[in-house]
Design a protein around this motif. Structure first.
Motif, PDB file in Angstrom:
ATOM      1  N   VAL A 286      13.440  52.745  17.138  1.00  0.00           N
ATOM      2  CA  VAL A 286      13.939  52.551  15.768  1.00  0.00           C
ATOM      3  C   VAL A 286      13.913  53.873  15.018  1.00  0.00           C
ATOM      4  CG1 VAL A 286      13.474  51.427  13.555  1.00  0.00           C
ATOM      5  CG2 VAL A 286      13.279  50.116  15.687  1.00  0.00           C
TER       6      VAL A 286
ATOM      7  N   VAL B 282      19.705  49.993  11.957  1.00  0.00           N
ATOM      8  CA  VAL B 282      19.169  48.895  12.767  1.00  0.00           C
ATOM      9  C   VAL B 282      19.037  47.687  11.848  1.00  0.00           C
ATOM     10  CG1 VAL B 282      17.210  48.099  14.158  1.00  0.00           C
ATOM     11  CG2 VAL B 282      17.900  50.521  14.260  1.00  0.00           C
ATOM     12  N   PRO B 283      19.738  46.571  12.125  1.00  0.00           N
ATOM     13  CA  PRO B 283      20.414  46.231  13.387  1.00  0.00           C
ATOM     14  C   PRO B 283      21.943  46.350  13.360  1.00  0.00           C
ATOM     15  CG  PRO B 283      20.043  44.246  12.155  1.00  0.00           C
ATOM     16  CD  PRO B 283      19.545  45.376  11.288  1.00  0.00           C
TER      17      PRO B 283
ATOM     18  N   SER C 118      20.672  47.104  17.960  1.00  0.00           N
ATOM     19  CA  SER C 118      19.594  46.114  17.961  1.00  0.00           C
ATOM     20  C   SER C 118      18.463  46.608  18.864  1.00  0.00           C
ATOM     21  CB  SER C 118      20.099  44.763  18.471  1.00  0.00           C
ATOM     22  OG  SER C 118      21.010  44.195  17.560  1.00  0.00           O
TER      23      SER C 118
ATOM     24  N   SER D  94      15.319  42.993  13.539  1.00  0.00           N
ATOM     25  CA  SER D  94      15.822  44.158  14.289  1.00  0.00           C
ATOM     26  C   SER D  94      16.995  43.841  15.214  1.00  0.00           C
ATOM     27  CB  SER D  94      14.672  44.771  15.111  1.00  0.00           C
ATOM     28  OG  SER D  94      14.213  43.840  16.089  1.00  0.00           O
TER      29      SER D  94
END
Length: 353
Positions: free
Chosen positions: A267, A277-278, A282, A345
């Motif tokens: 991330v 993100v997302p 993802s 996420s």
């Protein structure tokens, strides 16, 4: 005038197990094993203990045996895990149960990785504890496990990827969990998925990747080998592998990391590269440790009940230690349920730019 009588120590009543241990040159636990005929003790050591018992005319305090059994039960946690979040969860579970069972918890960090060093460390520990809990990666050490088994010390592995014919295990079904993660991404529309493996010497890592492979095969989706990278469960390895995957000329729309630390690092890499993100990517993790909820967005992940698994491991050990018949080994393979935890996420690939 009557002469004062000399104070004479009454043998067998004032003598303690510590005095016997001192005279024999062993630990009080070894004396207890000899007196209760439990565990493996060398013949020469057993004879020294019995000689000390005879010399001191030692008689165990049977009235206090039940209390002593609880208070003198020493269980060791041997760890060498790179994930601080994972270790914290495990310690929470162990300390919680230790506080209500009167056991003594011994925590030992092994930084050595070669077989000889682990064998020596296990041999030294075997004479001081009644049982051992081995989380990954130590639970995969054949040298350490073999030494504990030879010494007759009950061992429980936590979070090993498979059952064992030598020691008891408390684990989840890593293959099924890995498949569920991939299936969830596939149902959201992802077809090009990257994967970051865990340590190559751990069976749980291999099983999670097998689950991913199974899901992709069943969905008729190809696996791009260039989007599969080898990590080692550390945040730093997540940064390195995340950069490699996202630098690909055709990056994936989703990445599965084999633990939350590596997923959190991915991330961070995505944000650094200007990806949302997302919406653009993802990311999912594994374990549901504190790392999963200290990043933004919070991670979709597999909840592995680490604290509860530690609790169960102690329960297995205590039942094994307190069995009256120790002539045969009884091994337990306890598979505990996991669950998919959906957070923020993961999005549909159609939202990416």
């Amino acid at each position: 005038m009557e002469k004062p009588r000399k104070s004479v120590r009454r043998k067998g009543r004032g003598v303690t197990i510590d005095e016997v241990a001192t005279l024999a040159g062993v630990s009080p636990m070894t004396v207890s094993r000899v007196m209760n005929n439990q565990g493996k003790v060398r013949d020469t050591t057993r004879e020294r203990v019995l000689q000390a018992v005879r010399e001191l005319d030692y008689t165990p305090n049977l009235a206090a045996s039940s209390l002593a059994a609880a208070q003198h039960t020493r269980i060791a946690l041997v760890y060498n895990n790179p994930s601080g979040a994972y270790l914290r969860e495990m310690l929470v579970g162990l300390l919680r149960v230790a506080s209500r069972t009167s056991i003594q918890l011994v925590i030992d960090y092994w930084e050595h990785t070669d077989a000889d060093a682990e064998r020596k460390a296990a041999r030294a520990m075997a004479g001081k504890v009644d049982g051992v809990i081995l989380p990954p990666p130590v639970c995969e050490s054949h040298a350490a496990v073999g030494e504990f088994v030879r010494a007759g010390i009950p061992v429980v592995a936590i979070a090993a990827g498979r059952s064992s014919d030598e020691i008891s295990c408390v684990r989840i079904d890593d293959l099924r969990a890995g498949k569920e993660l991939a299936d969830y991404l596939i149902t959201r529309g992802h077809t090009r998925i990257g994967f970051i493996k865990g340590r190559p010497d751990l069976s749980a890592s291999a099983r999670r990747y097998e689950g991913f492979q199974t899901a992709m095969f069943e969905a008729g989706l190809p696996i791009d080998a260039s989007l599969v990278q080898q990590g080692d469960y550390t945040y730093r390895s997540g940064l390195k592998t995340g950069e490699k995957i996202l630098a690909h000329k055709r990056p994936p729309t989703a990445i599965i990391a084999s633990n939350d630390d590596m997923a959190a690092a991915v991330v961070s890499v995505a944000h650094r590269r200007g990806l949302d993100v997302p919406r653009d990517l993802s990311v999912v993790g594994f374990d549901d440790s504190s790392s999963a909820t200290t990043v933004w967005p919070e991670l979709t992940t597999i909840h592995q009940p680490i604290a509860s698994m530690a609790n169960a491991a102690i329960d297995v050990l205590l039942r094994t230690i307190r069995r009256k018949d120790r002539s045969t080994r009884v091994l337990v393979d306890q598979v505990v349920p996991h669950r998919l935890v959906v957070r923020g996420s993961v999005g549909a690939p159609g939202k990416s730019g």
